[in-house]
Design a protein around this motif. Sequence first.
Motif, mmCIF file in Angstrom:
data_model
loop_
_atom_site.group_PDB
_atom_site.id
_atom_site.type_symbol
_atom_site.label_atom_id
_atom_site.label_comp_id
_atom_site.label_asym_id
_atom_site.label_seq_id
_atom_site.Cartn_x
_atom_site.Cartn_y
_atom_site.Cartn_z
ATOM 1 N N VAL A 281 2.812 21.669 -18.860
ATOM 2 C CA VAL A 281 3.435 22.968 -18.582
ATOM 3 C C VAL A 281 4.361 23.366 -19.729
ATOM 4 N N GLY A 282 5.129 22.394 -20.223
ATOM 5 C CA GLY A 282 6.057 22.665 -21.322
ATOM 6 C C GLY A 282 5.333 23.118 -22.578
ATOM 7 N N LYS B 220 1.822 7.903 -13.650
ATOM 8 C CA LYS B 220 1.535 8.397 -14.989
ATOM 9 C C LYS B 220 1.035 9.837 -14.925
ATOM 10 N N GLY B 221 0.202 10.142 -13.903
ATOM 11 C CA GLY B 221 -0.293 11.497 -13.728
ATOM 12 C C GLY B 221 0.820 12.465 -13.408
ATOM 13 N N LYS B 222 1.788 12.000 -12.604
ATOM 14 C CA LYS B 222 2.920 12.849 -12.247
ATOM 15 C C LYS B 222 3.779 13.162 -13.468
ATOM 16 N N LYS B 223 3.851 12.243 -14.395
ATOM 17 C CA LYS B 223 4.673 12.452 -15.588
ATOM 18 C C LYS B 223 4.011 13.402 -16.586
ATOM 19 N N LYS B 224 2.678 13.524 -16.522
ATOM 20 C CA LYS B 224 1.970 14.345 -17.499
ATOM 21 C C LYS B 224 2.115 15.836 -17.261
#
Length: 246
Positions: free
Chosen positions: A48-49, A39-43
Motif C-alpha cells: 500500500v505504501g 509474513k503475509g500480514k506484514k507485506k
Amino acid sequence: MSEEETKVETVAEETTVDEAVAEETAADGVTTEEPAKKKGKKKWPIVVGVVVVVLIAAGAGFWVWHEQPSFCNAICHTPMDPYNATYDQELGTTGIDKWGNEVSNTSAMLSVTHKASKDQGGADATCMSCHVPTLSEQIGEGIGWVTGNYTYPLEEKSLEDLVEARGIASDEFCLNEACHNMTREDLADATSDMKRNPHIGQHGKVECSECHKAHRASVMYCSSCHSDAEVPEGWLTVAEAKKLSA
C-alpha cells in the motif's frame, strides 16, 4: 513372556511412535503456517505504501506538466502550435511571433521574457501564471479541436479575458507582489529618462496590454500619435502592428 503379550507390547510401541510422529508433524505444521500468515500480514502495508508513493509522484509530475505549454498542446494540438513556438524561443535572438512573422528581438515578447526569468531563477512564471482557463473555455476549445472547427492559431486572450478568469482588477494582473511589485507611479519613475514617458497618464489610463504582448512583438502605443516616440528593440509601431494582425 507369551506370544500374545509380545504382540500387544509391539502394537503399543508402534502406536506410541505413530503418535509421536503425528504430534511432531502437527507441531511442524503450526510452526510453518503461523510465520507465513504473519509474513503475509506484514507485506500489505508495504505494498500500500509503495502504491501511495507512486501515485503521489505521478500526481506531482502531472501537475508540473499541467503548467507547461506541452500539456495544452497535447489536448488542443494544432491550434496551440504557434503559441508553443513563441514560448520555446531563446531570449534576445531573432525569432517568430504567433503568426510566423519574424521578430527581430524575442525580448519583445512576454512569453519569452517570462520563461527566461523562470529559467534564470526568477519568478516562477509558467503559462498558468497568466492563463487560468475556465472549465467552459476548456470544454469549448476541446470540442472545437476534436470536430476540426477551430481558429488557427487559437484566438489570443485579451487582458479582459485573463482578469475575468481570476476575478481581479486589470492593474492587479501585472502589478502585484508576486509579479511586478510596484505602482503606476513607480513605473513612470522607471521610464522617466524616455523622451515620451509611456507610463505617465496624461491621456488617461492605458492598459498594460496596449503595449506589452505575450506571443507577438510588443507595440509602442505612443507611436499611434507621436512619430518620434522611442520604440524599443524588437517592438513595433502601432502602424506596423496593424499590418501584421490584419
